[in-house]
Scaffold this active site. Structure first.
Site, PDB file in Angstrom:
ATOM      1  N   TRP A 137       0.838  -1.208   0.000  1.00  0.00           N
ATOM      2  CA  TRP A 137       0.000   0.000   0.000  1.00  0.00           C
ATOM      3  C   TRP A 137       0.871   1.256   0.000  1.00  0.00           C
ATOM      4  O   TRP A 137       0.429   2.326   0.346  1.00  0.00           O
ATOM      5  CB  TRP A 137      -0.922   0.002   1.230  1.00  0.00           C
ATOM      6  CG  TRP A 137      -2.034  -0.988   1.140  1.00  0.00           C
ATOM      7  CD1 TRP A 137      -3.301  -0.748   0.683  1.00  0.00           C
ATOM      8  CD2 TRP A 137      -2.014  -2.386   1.486  1.00  0.00           C
ATOM      9  NE1 TRP A 137      -4.052  -1.912   0.722  1.00  0.00           N
ATOM     10  CE2 TRP A 137      -3.298  -2.925   1.206  1.00  0.00           C
ATOM     11  CE3 TRP A 137      -1.043  -3.233   1.988  1.00  0.00           C
ATOM     12  CZ2 TRP A 137      -3.622  -4.261   1.423  1.00  0.00           C
ATOM     13  CZ3 TRP A 137      -1.362  -4.563   2.207  1.00  0.00           C
ATOM     14  CH2 TRP A 137      -2.637  -5.065   1.928  1.00  0.00           C
ATOM     15  N   GLU A 165     -31.130  -3.023  15.052  1.00  0.00           N
ATOM     16  CA  GLU A 165     -29.730  -2.711  14.759  1.00  0.00           C
ATOM     17  C   GLU A 165     -29.041  -2.153  16.005  1.00  0.00           C
ATOM     18  O   GLU A 165     -27.905  -2.515  16.318  1.00  0.00           O
ATOM     19  CB  GLU A 165     -29.679  -1.706  13.598  1.00  0.00           C
ATOM     20  CG  GLU A 165     -28.274  -1.403  13.100  1.00  0.00           C
ATOM     21  CD  GLU A 165     -27.721  -0.101  13.642  1.00  0.00           C
ATOM     22  OE1 GLU A 165     -26.515   0.127  13.510  1.00  0.00           O
ATOM     23  OE2 GLU A 165     -28.497   0.690  14.226  1.00  0.00           O
ATOM     24  N   CYS A 218      -6.638  -5.040  -1.630  1.00  0.00           N
ATOM     25  CA  CYS A 218      -7.773  -5.865  -1.200  1.00  0.00           C
ATOM     26  C   CYS A 218      -8.553  -6.527  -2.333  1.00  0.00           C
ATOM     27  O   CYS A 218      -8.966  -7.683  -2.222  1.00  0.00           O
ATOM     28  CB  CYS A 218      -8.711  -5.077  -0.304  1.00  0.00           C
ATOM     29  SG  CYS A 218      -9.498  -3.680  -1.115  1.00  0.00           S
ATOM     30  N   ASN A 261     -20.418  -2.354  11.029  1.00  0.00           N
ATOM     31  CA  ASN A 261     -21.452  -1.761  11.886  1.00  0.00           C
ATOM     32  C   ASN A 261     -20.928  -1.121  13.163  1.00  0.00           C
ATOM     33  O   ASN A 261     -21.672  -0.980  14.121  1.00  0.00           O
ATOM     34  CB  ASN A 261     -22.493  -2.835  12.250  1.00  0.00           C
ATOM     35  CG  ASN A 261     -23.853  -2.212  12.570  1.00  0.00           C
ATOM     36  OD1 ASN A 261     -24.048  -1.008  12.411  1.00  0.00           O
ATOM     37  ND2 ASN A 261     -24.775  -3.014  13.043  1.00  0.00           N
ATOM     38  N   ASP A 276     -11.619 -13.428   4.501  1.00  0.00           N
ATOM     39  CA  ASP A 276     -10.877 -12.280   3.979  1.00  0.00           C
ATOM     40  C   ASP A 276      -9.409 -12.654   3.851  1.00  0.00           C
ATOM     41  O   ASP A 276      -8.792 -13.090   4.818  1.00  0.00           O
ATOM     42  CB  ASP A 276     -11.049 -11.092   4.949  1.00  0.00           C
ATOM     43  CG  ASP A 276     -10.560  -9.778   4.354  1.00  0.00           C
ATOM     44  OD1 ASP A 276      -9.839  -9.815   3.335  1.00  0.00           O
ATOM     45  OD2 ASP A 276     -10.888  -8.712   4.911  1.00  0.00           O
ATOM     46  N   GLU A 323     -30.137   0.633   9.418  1.00  0.00           N
ATOM     47  CA  GLU A 323     -29.485   1.580  10.334  1.00  0.00           C
ATOM     48  C   GLU A 323     -30.516   2.313  11.177  1.00  0.00           C
ATOM     49  O   GLU A 323     -31.503   2.823  10.655  1.00  0.00           O
ATOM     50  CB  GLU A 323     -28.678   2.629   9.538  1.00  0.00           C
ATOM     51  CG  GLU A 323     -27.282   2.221   9.151  1.00  0.00           C
ATOM     52  CD  GLU A 323     -26.332   1.970  10.320  1.00  0.00           C
ATOM     53  OE1 GLU A 323     -26.622   2.372  11.466  1.00  0.00           O
ATOM     54  OE2 GLU A 323     -25.292   1.341  10.081  1.00  0.00           O
ATOM     55  N   HIS A 370     -13.453  -1.754   1.078  1.00  0.00           N
ATOM     56  CA  HIS A 370     -12.626  -2.930   1.349  1.00  0.00           C
ATOM     57  C   HIS A 370     -13.312  -4.115   0.678  1.00  0.00           C
ATOM     58  O   HIS A 370     -14.546  -4.186   0.633  1.00  0.00           O
ATOM     59  CB  HIS A 370     -12.469  -3.151   2.849  1.00  0.00           C
ATOM     60  CG  HIS A 370     -11.597  -4.334   3.165  1.00  0.00           C
ATOM     61  ND1 HIS A 370     -10.378  -4.531   2.551  1.00  0.00           N
ATOM     62  CD2 HIS A 370     -11.776  -5.390   3.984  1.00  0.00           C
ATOM     63  CE1 HIS A 370      -9.851  -5.657   3.000  1.00  0.00           C
ATOM     64  NE2 HIS A 370     -10.677  -6.208   3.871  1.00  0.00           N
ATOM     65  N   ASP A 379     -19.847   1.878  15.647  1.00  0.00           N
ATOM     66  CA  ASP A 379     -20.128   3.308  15.784  1.00  0.00           C
ATOM     67  C   ASP A 379     -18.797   4.048  15.773  1.00  0.00           C
ATOM     68  O   ASP A 379     -17.777   3.533  16.239  1.00  0.00           O
ATOM     69  CB  ASP A 379     -20.843   3.604  17.105  1.00  0.00           C
ATOM     70  CG  ASP A 379     -22.318   3.206  17.044  1.00  0.00           C
ATOM     71  OD1 ASP A 379     -22.772   2.820  15.953  1.00  0.00           O
ATOM     72  OD2 ASP A 379     -23.000   3.270  18.079  1.00  0.00           O
ATOM     73  N   TYR A 381      -6.884   4.711  -0.590  1.00  0.00           N
ATOM     74  CA  TYR A 381      -8.259   4.223  -0.453  1.00  0.00           C
ATOM     75  C   TYR A 381      -8.441   3.422   0.836  1.00  0.00           C
ATOM     76  O   TYR A 381      -9.544   3.158   1.275  1.00  0.00           O
ATOM     77  CB  TYR A 381      -8.662   3.378  -1.686  1.00  0.00           C
ATOM     78  CG  TYR A 381      -8.159   1.969  -1.614  1.00  0.00           C
ATOM     79  CD1 TYR A 381      -8.952   0.956  -1.091  1.00  0.00           C
ATOM     80  CD2 TYR A 381      -6.870   1.654  -2.006  1.00  0.00           C
ATOM     81  CE1 TYR A 381      -8.466  -0.323  -0.977  1.00  0.00           C
ATOM     82  CE2 TYR A 381      -6.385   0.381  -1.890  1.00  0.00           C
ATOM     83  CZ  TYR A 381      -7.187  -0.608  -1.376  1.00  0.00           C
ATOM     84  OH  TYR A 381      -6.708  -1.873  -1.249  1.00  0.00           O
TER      85      TYR A 381
END
Length: 611
Positions: free
Chosen positions: A157, A369, A193, A315, A275, A364, A252, A317, A438
């Site tokens: 990267w 949620e 990625c 997800n 991943d 959301e 990603h 915060d 990115y």
């Protein structure tokens, strides 16, 4: 005499003179991989064993058509897409400007099966565990990247790809996998990625596991297991760089694979995230998954493997902490909808984008949620972060018109402030524009502003924000990604406003024009044309083209392209397979990447031409 399912067995189905035809049956739990076949005979004269010939090796794969296989998928359309389709789409960019590139998976190309099993063998894991897809996908997640085990691709990267191939040049997996096999397991330079994701999907489809490449926009990278994305600010509300190790990548890419999860409570089978990009270690090795999408959706981050990390990606915060005079940090703001947007994969049976965000999280802000987030965060390292209320009656948002700005032009955005109270509000707003990799890694700040805005009761105020081309032209890097950070305070209530908006400058597409007819075994010609959008010379431009059934990967060193110049080049090749084919072309140079094009070419069979 007769074959009973569910076990290893063989029966004679035909016997003529000295020839015997056998039918061999394997159990659905059989270990996958390469089996050696030898035959031993016994007769009155003694025994003989047939010498092993590698040409007779049998390759055992997972079988999504077999109901008793734990990766069984019952929809034929989905099997066609997720196992048999050897071309797909990978999405990139930002959630407001989603770019798509065609990716040549090529899982049925010559040599790929042997190479994929070589990758599995290189893991040096006991093959007794290769019958379990949970185990196999976890092993492969580590083997797709090079740390720990000299896996397939080395990530880079840094922006300097001089010792290998720039990650944006690749448009398929075949070249990478074949090269790795040919070099007896030397990692290929370089990937990011989408390359890890595309190669992983190829390997899984090749071994019979249904798989799809998935892009998550505004993808969080949680480094401290807090399950929150933490932004630390000093007393002056300036970011404290050395503490801000959590990052939000513009996008990603990872891979979803399909399987039952007998090792988890019921309801967690189906799509699982794996991943191959080396972000964080899992049990000491750079790998991630398989994490059940159902577990991620419900905040059950204690279910293996790595569902807490995936939960944070989609997800978490975003919590802003401000340093106080005594050196402690107080939570000043939390942003509930900052990460995990427009989660995308190619649709079944078409080139459309399919939004699968709902599979990763409840809508959301919905009650479900919020409950999922609170369940998850109980298991995180900052469980006390929920949550400090303040009087919040002013909102700020950033609006992008149309498809957004192009490279080489001025960029314009709108900042919208809303006062929802019945009293006047005074806002001090700081804005800072940064050029980003990115991955969410900061490169440079190109513009800073401060504005004082008075808002009348219930007023909505739009501020025009403009960035001139000359301010950013020397700074752009590979994805032309920019991030606008807004922070401010409402004088009357001390409410803190904070938001970050990522956008990219769009690159032009290559135009590909086939000339004449496409027929198997006959030379055909295509013309590729391109206009440089930059007022600067593009140096050492490389074109890269490939297409299953059309031609093997080809690299063309083109040279320089002048400022705003239009160029075209003509290439010929001999198609080898009939039917609908895709020709993929990409352009790469230091100043401009993610320039690509695709052309649909229908190749006719020679015999049908003659008739």
């Amino acid at each position: 005499e007769e074959l009973k399912d569910g076990r290893w067995e063989a029966a004679v189905v035909k016997q003529e003179d000295r020839r015997i035809k056998l039918s061999v049956n394997s159990p659905p739990t059989a270990v996958i991989g390469r089996y050696q076949l030898t035959v031993g005979t016994t007769c009155a004269n003694g025994q003989d064993t047939f010498t092993h010939d590698p040409a007779n090796d049998i390759y055992m794969l997972f079988n999504p058509w077999c109901e008793d296989d734990s990766i069984f998928m019952d929809s034929e359309a989905e099997r066609q897409e997720y196992v048999l389709n050897d071309v797909g789409k990978i999405y990139y960019g930002t959630e407001y400007q989603i770019g798509a590139r065609t990716w040549n998976y090529g899982q049925f190309n010559d040599g790929i099966l042997a190479a994929c099993l070589f990758i599995l063998e290189r893991s040096r894991t006991p093959n007794s565990g290769w019958g379990d897809p949970v185990n196999v996908t976890r092993i492969l997640s580590a083997m797709v990247n090079s740390p720990n085990d000299l896996g397939v691709i080395e990530g880079n990267w840094s922006g300097d790809y001089s010792l290998g191939t720039s990650p944006t040049v690749w448009s398929g997996s075949v070249e990478i996998i074949n090269e790795y096999y040919k070099n007896k397991g030397t990692p290929i330079k370089y990937g990011q990625c989408w390359v890890f994701g595309g190669v992983f999907t190829t390997v899984l489809r090749c071994l019979g596991i249904p798989a799809r490449t998935v892009t998550n926009f505004s993808s969080a990278h949680d480094t401290d297991v807090s399950l929150t994305t933490d932004i630390y600010l000093d007393e002056e509300m300036e970011p404290i760089t050395y503490l801000n190790t959590d990052s939000i990548w513009n996008f990603h890419v990872w891979t979803d694979c399909w399987m039952a999860r007998p090792d988890l409570p019921p309801g967690n089978g189906g799509w699982q995230t794996v991943d191959g990009t080396p972000q964080e270690t899992s049990q000491g090795t750079f790998r991630c998954g398989p994490a059940s999408l159902a577990a991620v959706r419900n905040g059950q981050v204690y279910l293996k493997h790595d569902s807490a990390f995936v939960f944070a990606e989609v997800n978490s915060d975003k919590i802003y902490w401000q340093k106080s005079k005594d050196g402690t940090f107080n939570q000043v703001y939390s942003e509930k909808n900052a990460v995990g947007h427009s989660i995308s994969t190619k649709a079944v049976g078409s080139d459309e984008r399919n939004d699968i965000t709902h599979l990763y999280k409840h809508p959301e802000g919905s009650e479900e949620e919020r409950i999922a987030v609170e369940i998850a965060c109980r298991y995180g390292s900052k469980a006390a972060a929920y949550s400090s209320p303040t009087a919040e009656d002013v909102t700020v948002e950033v609006i992008l018109e149309g498809d957004g700005p192009k490279i080489g032009a001025d960029a314009e955005l709108t900042i919208r402030l809303k006062n929802m109270s019945s009293e006047k509000r005074t806002v001090t707003l700081h804005s800072q524009l940064a050029i980003m990799y990115y991955t969410g890694v900061y490169k440079d700040t190109v513009k800073k502003d401060k504005a004082d805005v008075e808002l009348l009761p219930n007023e909505e105020n739009d501020l025009a924000w403009e960035l001139e081309y000359k301010m950013y032209k020397d700074q752009l890097i590979d994805q032309a990604a920019l991030m606008l950070t807004l922070s401010g305070r409402v004088k009357e209530t001390q409410q803190v406003l904070a938001t970050q908006f990522s956008f990219r400058l769009r690159t032009p597409d290559l135009v590909i024009k086939p000339i004449g007819k496409a027929v198997v075994g006959e030379k055909m010609v295509v013309e590729i044309s391109f206009t440089n959008p930059l007022p600067q010379v593009l140096k050492a431009v490389i074109f890269h083209m490939e297409g299953t059934g059309l031609l093997a990967a080809r690299k063309i060193e083109f040279g320089d392209i002048g400022r705003h110049a239009s160029v075209s080049l003509v290439q010929d090749f001999v198609p080898s397979l009939p039917g609908p084919r895709k020709l993929l072309v990409s352009l790469d140079c230091k100043q401009l990447t993610q320039v690509h094009g695709v052309s649909d070419i229908t190749v006719e069979d020679k015999s049908s031409m003659a008739s």
